[in-house]
Design a protein around this motif. Structure first.
Motif, PDB file in Angstrom:
ATOM      1  N   HIS A 125      -9.122 -18.158  58.093  1.00 25.61           N
ATOM      2  CA  HIS A 125     -10.449 -18.524  57.580  1.00 25.61           C
ATOM      3  C   HIS A 125     -11.209 -19.304  58.637  1.00 25.61           C
ATOM      4  O   HIS A 125     -10.633 -20.036  59.422  1.00 25.61           O
ATOM      5  CB  HIS A 125     -10.347 -19.304  56.258  1.00 25.61           C
ATOM      6  N   GLU A 126     -12.531 -19.111  58.650  1.00 28.80           N
ATOM      7  CA  GLU A 126     -13.384 -19.797  59.609  1.00 28.80           C
ATOM      8  C   GLU A 126     -13.857 -21.095  58.981  1.00 28.80           C
ATOM      9  O   GLU A 126     -14.350 -21.113  57.855  1.00 28.80           O
ATOM     10  CB  GLU A 126     -14.568 -18.912  59.991  1.00 28.80           C
ATOM     11  N   VAL A 127     -13.729 -22.207  59.696  1.00 33.33           N
ATOM     12  CA  VAL A 127     -13.873 -23.524  59.077  1.00 33.33           C
ATOM     13  C   VAL A 127     -15.309 -23.807  58.616  1.00 33.33           C
ATOM     14  O   VAL A 127     -15.525 -24.462  57.596  1.00 33.33           O
ATOM     15  CB  VAL A 127     -13.377 -24.637  60.019  1.00 33.33           C
ATOM     16  N   PHE A 128     -16.318 -23.330  59.350  1.00 34.77           N
ATOM     17  CA  PHE A 128     -17.707 -23.569  58.941  1.00 34.77           C
ATOM     18  C   PHE A 128     -18.119 -22.635  57.824  1.00 34.77           C
ATOM     19  O   PHE A 128     -18.923 -23.000  56.961  1.00 34.77           O
ATOM     20  CB  PHE A 128     -18.645 -23.448  60.141  1.00 34.77           C
ATOM     21  N   ALA A 129     -17.574 -21.415  57.811  1.00 28.78           N
ATOM     22  CA  ALA A 129     -17.849 -20.501  56.710  1.00 28.78           C
ATOM     23  C   ALA A 129     -17.335 -21.085  55.399  1.00 28.78           C
ATOM     24  O   ALA A 129     -17.970 -20.940  54.344  1.00 28.78           O
ATOM     25  CB  ALA A 129     -17.215 -19.140  56.980  1.00 28.78           C
ATOM     26  N   VAL A 130     -16.195 -21.764  55.456  1.00 28.15           N
ATOM     27  CA  VAL A 130     -15.639 -22.400  54.254  1.00 28.15           C
ATOM     28  C   VAL A 130     -16.450 -23.635  53.871  1.00 28.15           C
ATOM     29  O   VAL A 130     -16.791 -23.845  52.704  1.00 28.15           O
ATOM     30  CB  VAL A 130     -14.154 -22.767  54.479  1.00 28.15           C
ATOM     31  N   ALA A 131     -16.787 -24.466  54.859  1.00 34.07           N
ATOM     32  CA  ALA A 131     -17.442 -25.739  54.570  1.00 34.07           C
ATOM     33  C   ALA A 131     -18.925 -25.584  54.251  1.00 34.07           C
ATOM     34  O   ALA A 131     -19.465 -26.312  53.413  1.00 34.07           O
ATOM     35  CB  ALA A 131     -17.264 -26.687  55.757  1.00 34.07           C
TER      36      ALA A 131
END
Length: 267
Positions: free
Chosen positions: A208-214
């Protein structure tokens, strides 16, 4: 495939690193632009080192870092008498790895990883497709206390969509070959301005991509002063991401043509 060897680890350092389990790792990724400001107007590697230090990251992913450059060494009075990645590591990051991608008459550049944890092994995978554009995946295995293996992959993909798609498939092949339960971080400059890379990596199990999640979208990082393109990414597997940050203030807006990304992950 190019294979480089990291420097040996002192046994006392190993004992210190193994004493207490570590469950939080702070990450930083930055395209260094070979130590120059945008448009190569000014050499700013010493300023960049201070800015990188201030983030207090445990692991730093670097793209476009110079190994050597003979003409620059003669031209600039403050040019370091060592590689740029060694200069940036200084006494803060005890271990470092370098993947040389491009070689030319005056020197070479590629990806590098700085780590406060021991790097037990690393390899630089040549993912160049065709023509003069040279690209690589720098895959390092870190010894993070309390975990068997921690995999860190520093990425700098090509400018052409067709090349990126092939390179992303090679990255997925690498990810598929890693232990299913090991923590993995993939970070760097994906050059994926058309946002098609995520479709490939989403098919790599567990990433998972951290900014896509956040924030619901990957981060805008280019150009640094007026970012409109989402080129840089941090993907993780077998870890949760927290406190994802785009470093979009001074001095970062003047230190490269890309904005750095930082995040804290919990293992």
């Amino acid at each position: 495939m190019n294979l480089d060897k990291t420097h040996p680890l002192d046994s006392s350092d190993l004992d210190a690193h193994m004493s207490t389990a570590v469950n939080t790792v702070r990450l930083l990724t930055v395209n260094t632009h070979k130590g120059f400001t945008a448009l190569n107007r000014r050499f700013i590697l010493p300023e960049l080192r201070e800015a990188v230090r201030a983030v207090s990251a445990d692991v730093v992913f670097l793209q476009e870092v110079l190994g050597t450059h003979e003409k620059h060494a003669l031209r600039f009075h403050d040019w370091p008498n060592m590689s740029q990645y060694e200069f940036l590591a200084d006494s803060i990051w005890t271990d470092f790895a370098y993947g040389r991608n491009a070689v030319y008459p005056d020197g070479d550049h590629g990806n590098a990883l700085l780590s406060k944890f021991p790097i037990t092994r690393y390899e630089n995978l040549d993912i160049s497709i065709a023509g003069p554009e040279r690209r690589g995946l720098l895959h390092s295995v870190l010894q993070v206390p309390g975990h068997d293996e921690f995999h860190a992959i520093c990425v700098h993909l090509g400018l052409r969509e067709a090349h990126r798609q092939q390179q992303l498939r090679l990255l997925c092949d690498l990810l598929d070959s890693l232990p299913a339960d090991a923590p993995v971080v993939v970070a760097g400059d994906f050059n994926d301005w058309r946002l098609k890379g995520a479709q490939v990596l989403d098919r790599c199990a567990g990433m998972h991509e951290v900014f896509a999640v956040a924030q619901g979208k990957v981060a805008k990082t280019f150009p640094a002063r007026w970012p409109v393109l989402r080129l840089d990414r941090i993907y993780v597997r077998n870890a949760t991401s927290h406190k994802a940050r785009i470093l979009g203030n001074k001095p970062w807006t003047h230190l490269s043509d890309h904005l750095p990304l930082a995040v804290e992950i919990h293992l």
